[in-house]
Structure formats: C-alpha cells, structure tokens
Design a protein around this motif. Structure first.
Motif, short mmCIF file in Angstrom:
data_model
loop_
_atom_site.label_atom_id
_atom_site.label_comp_id
_atom_site.label_asym_id
_atom_site.label_seq_id
_atom_site.Cartn_x
_atom_site.Cartn_y
_atom_site.Cartn_z
N ALA A 256 -25.86 8.69 32.97
CA ALA A 256 -26.14 10.06 33.41
C ALA A 256 -25.74 10.35 34.84
N GLY A 257 -25.57 9.33 35.68
CA GLY A 257 -25.21 9.58 37.08
C GLY A 257 -26.30 10.36 37.79
N SER A 258 -26.02 11.58 38.19
CA SER A 258 -27.01 12.44 38.84
C SER A 258 -27.75 13.31 37.84
N GLY A 259 -27.41 13.21 36.55
CA GLY A 259 -28.11 13.93 35.50
C GLY A 259 -27.66 15.37 35.29
N SER A 260 -26.51 15.75 35.85
CA SER A 260 -26.13 17.17 35.84
C SER A 260 -25.91 17.73 34.44
N ILE A 261 -25.29 16.95 33.54
CA ILE A 261 -25.03 17.43 32.18
C ILE A 261 -26.34 17.63 31.43
N GLY A 262 -27.20 16.64 31.47
CA GLY A 262 -28.48 16.75 30.77
C GLY A 262 -29.37 17.84 31.32
N ILE A 263 -29.32 18.04 32.63
CA ILE A 263 -30.13 19.09 33.25
C ILE A 263 -29.64 20.47 32.82
N GLU A 264 -28.34 20.69 32.87
CA GLU A 264 -27.82 22.00 32.46
C GLU A 264 -28.00 22.23 30.96
N TRP A 265 -27.95 21.18 30.17
CA TRP A 265 -28.26 21.31 28.74
C TRP A 265 -29.66 21.88 28.57
N MET A 266 -30.64 21.35 29.31
CA MET A 266 -32.02 21.82 29.16
C MET A 266 -32.23 23.20 29.74
N ARG A 267 -31.48 23.57 30.74
CA ARG A 267 -31.60 24.91 31.31
C ARG A 267 -31.05 25.98 30.36
N ALA A 268 -30.25 25.57 29.37
CA ALA A 268 -29.67 26.53 28.43
C ALA A 268 -30.74 27.20 27.59
N HIS A 269 -31.83 26.47 27.27
CA HIS A 269 -32.92 27.04 26.49
C HIS A 269 -34.17 26.19 26.72
N PRO A 270 -35.35 26.81 26.83
CA PRO A 270 -36.57 26.04 27.13
C PRO A 270 -36.88 24.95 26.13
#
Length: 403
Positions: free
Chosen positions: A257-271
């Motif tokens: 995940a590195g800094s987690g940017s992909i997973g974080i933006e995935w979760m911001r797409a919908h609660p």
C-alpha cells in the motif's frame, strides 16, 4: 414464527409519549431489555422483568429468550444507528416488531427547520471522530450523534484545525424532553465546557478564507498525503481508480500500500466502501494510519505484513490493486485466486522487470495493458519545458464469472 421480540423506540418524554401498540407490548412483555436511562422512563405498572444490556454490549440477553414475549427499549428510531438494526442482522424480520419514535435527527431537523433529506448524518457513538474529515465542505449541513458531553468540544477543535472554524455549531440536548436545551455558537468561539451526554450536534460548514474541502472524486493532490516518496501520483492514481471502479459496499485489497493513497481514495468514493491495506514497512504503516485519519476514512484496516503471506485468511475482495511486490513470487497468483468472480485487478509497474511480469500475466490471463506518460511544465532557464515523469505501465484485468 410470529413476532416475539418488540423493539420500542422511546423518546425523552418517556412512557407518556408512546403510542397504544408500544404501551400494550410493554404491558404484555415478560422481559424488558434496555439501557438504564430507558428503563428508568418506565412506570411501576410495567411488571415485566427488567434487564440491563451487558457490558461489553451483547445481544445475548434477547437472543437466548427466543420465543418469549420480550421487549427491547431503544432511543428514538431503533433502526437509525440503533439496536433494532443490530437485531435485524441476527433475526428474520417476521420475528420482530419495530415500533419507532422520532429519531434524534428528525427532532433536530424539526427544531432547526432543515429539510432532513438535504442533511448528512454521522454517528460519533463509539466511532472515530476522524470520519468527520471526509464531510467538510462549505455549505454542507451535518447532524452528528454525539458520543458524550465532550463531543462538541472535540468537534469544535477539529473544525478549527481543518480550517472550518467559521462553521456554525448548534448543540441540542435532551430533544423531546422537559430538559431540552439549545446552545448556538461557531467553532472558533465554542465554549469547551461539557454538555449533556445526550445531545445532537448540528453543523453548517463554512470554510475559512483560502480553505477548500477535498473532493470525493479520485485524484487528490499529492500534497494531501504524507509519504516517503512511495506514492501513486495524482494523475496515475485517478486513472488507476477509474479502472478499479469502486461501487458501494465493495472491498479492496491495496497490496503493497505504500502511503495508502489508492485504498484511501477507494473508501472516499462511498461511505460503505472498505479497504484492507497490506504493508510490511513500519514507517509506511504509520503514514497510512496518519493519512486515513486525516482524509476521513479511519475504518481502513491495516494488515501489517508482506504479501503473499499476509494475504492468508483475509476476506475475499471485489477488487485488488497491486502497487508493490509485483515481481514477488506468489503475489499475483494468490491475489487472482482470492479475487471474487467478476472482480477487477489492477497492477502498476515502473521498472523493466515489473513491466515484463505484467506482460507475462497478460499473456496468461488476458486483460489490457496501458502505458501512462505524464509531463509537467517546469522552468528551464528563462523558458519552460516539459519534465517527463517515469512512465507507468498498467495492467487491468477482470476475473471471469466462471473462474
């Protein structure tokens, strides 16, 4: 089976505010389960045995009485962040009768004159306050279910720290009862004295000058993330998330995940979107924890370990992003085996070796290879020129439904 458990929503006005059906159910119940505050609202004429919820909370006192005449007391609407919703996950609907009262948010909207369909609600009851970070945009109206009397002070501090100190705050205590009270101010001027534990916080968000909320769409500025250089850059991140295509309720594995940017933006797409971020490096794990809270997705689950070993026993995902460990033996094979049929897998490569791995996967499993070139205008003496970032090769796969 006929309904044997009746869930009664009871407001601050107590037994006198209940309807006829709720009163009858309580009079006929052999056992009544609830919190101390709800049980104290019942008159002495209610003869059923009264039982407090255990600590830690468990539905066992209700479920072990299956078939008896049991009443459960809840605050307001039991299906709005309440025990009714918890019971509905354990019992068929035809075994329950739900008798709601107005929810605290319905009462708050009525007091404020806010159309409830236009308001965003968030529960802070035993939940991280950091979830509020994803909802801060000028003009948004929020209703927050407080955890306790300290919640309003914590919310005001967060608003000030995030540049929303001008936001209007209203605390509504003991809604619907004789002790109902309203406190109005803004976050900058908020008096941090404790309020009543039973309260709702209403926010009219207003950003300070020069502050703007971060979009929920993919492609946040790189500066939104704390990182050590291991970051999927903004334009590549937006393209990657478009291929991953998050939809409500889906689970992503963010592998390496590195800094987690992909997973974080995935979760911001919908609660309701969820992420398992797999990362072995201690320093990057700390970066992920910081970023997930700052960007309002404290529910992101960090898996501390290295793929493929760390993937064992995890819930099967709807989509997978492989950002690190592309060339590591067994990573792709494990991910592909665990990906749900119809799920998406996206892998990014920078080096020749990892690019060759993607090409080999494509030959074996199909999919689409894309080369991404991004250049930015930067000074060159008195003029400007294009500075080319390292090209990214992206493999996009969809797992067949019969696989």
């Amino acid at each position: 089976m006929a309904p044997w458990v009746t869930v009664v929503g009871i407001a601050e006005d107590g037994f006198k505010g209940l309807g006829k059906n709720a009163r009858r159910a309580l009079m006929a119940a052999s056992r009544i389960v609830g919190g101390q505050r709800q049980l104290d609202l019942l008159p002495v004429c209610i003869r059923g045995e009264r039982q407090l919820w255990p600590s830690p909370f468990s539905l066992t006192p209700v479920l072990e009485r299956r078939g008896e005449a049991v009443c459960v007391l809840a605050s307001g609407d039991p299906m709005f962040y309440g025990v009714g919703a918890s019971l509905a996950r354990q019992l068929p609907s035809d075994e329950m009768l739900i008798l709601p009262a107005p929810s605290s948010c319905s009462l708050a909207a009525a007091r404020l004159g806010w159309p409830l369909q236009d308001v965003v609600t968030l529960s802070l009851v035993a939940r991280p306050l950091a979830a509020l970070n994803a909802l801060l945009f000028s003009g948004v109206r929020l209703l927050l279910l407080s955890n306790d009397g300290q919640s309003s002070a914590a919310v005001a501090q967060l608003l000030r720290e995030r540049g929303f100190g001008s936001s209007r705050m209203t605390v509504l205590e003991h809604l619907g009862g004789d002790a109902e009270r309203r406190i109005d101010s803004n976050a900058n001027a908020w008096n941090d004295a404790p309020t009543a534990d039973l309260n709702v916080i209403a926010l009219e968000c207003l950003a300070d000058t020069g502050i703007s909320g971060l979009t929920r769409l993919a492609g946040l500025p790189d500066s939104a993330f704390r990182h050590d250089g291991q970051l999927t850059k903004r334009d590549v991140r937006a393209i990657t998330l478009a291929r991953l295509a998050p939809t409500p309720g889906e689970l992503l594995w963010d592998v390496g995940a590195g800094s987690g940017s992909i997973g974080i933006e995935w979760m911001r797409a919908h609660p309701s979107c969820r992420t398992l971020a797999i990362e072995a490096d201690d320093g990057r794990q700390q970066l992920i924890e910081h970023n997930r809270d700052t960007l309002g997705v404290p529910g992101l689950q960090l898996i501390r370990g290295k793929a493929p070993q760390a993937l064992a026993g995890l819930e099967r995902p709807d989509a997978i992003f492989i950002g690190g460990g592309v060339t590591r033996e067994g990573v792709f094979e494990t991910c592909w085996a665990q990906l749900k049929p119809g799920g998406r897998l996206v892998a990014n490569a920078v080096t020749l070796q990892s690019e060759l791995t993607l090409m080999n996967w494509r030959e074996q499993y199909g999919g689409e290879l894309t080369r991404i070139h991004v250049a930015q205008a930067q000074p060159l003496g008195e003029f400007d020129t294009w500075r080319q970032a390292l090209p990214i090769t992206l493999l996009d796969l969809v797992k067949p439904l019969d696989a």
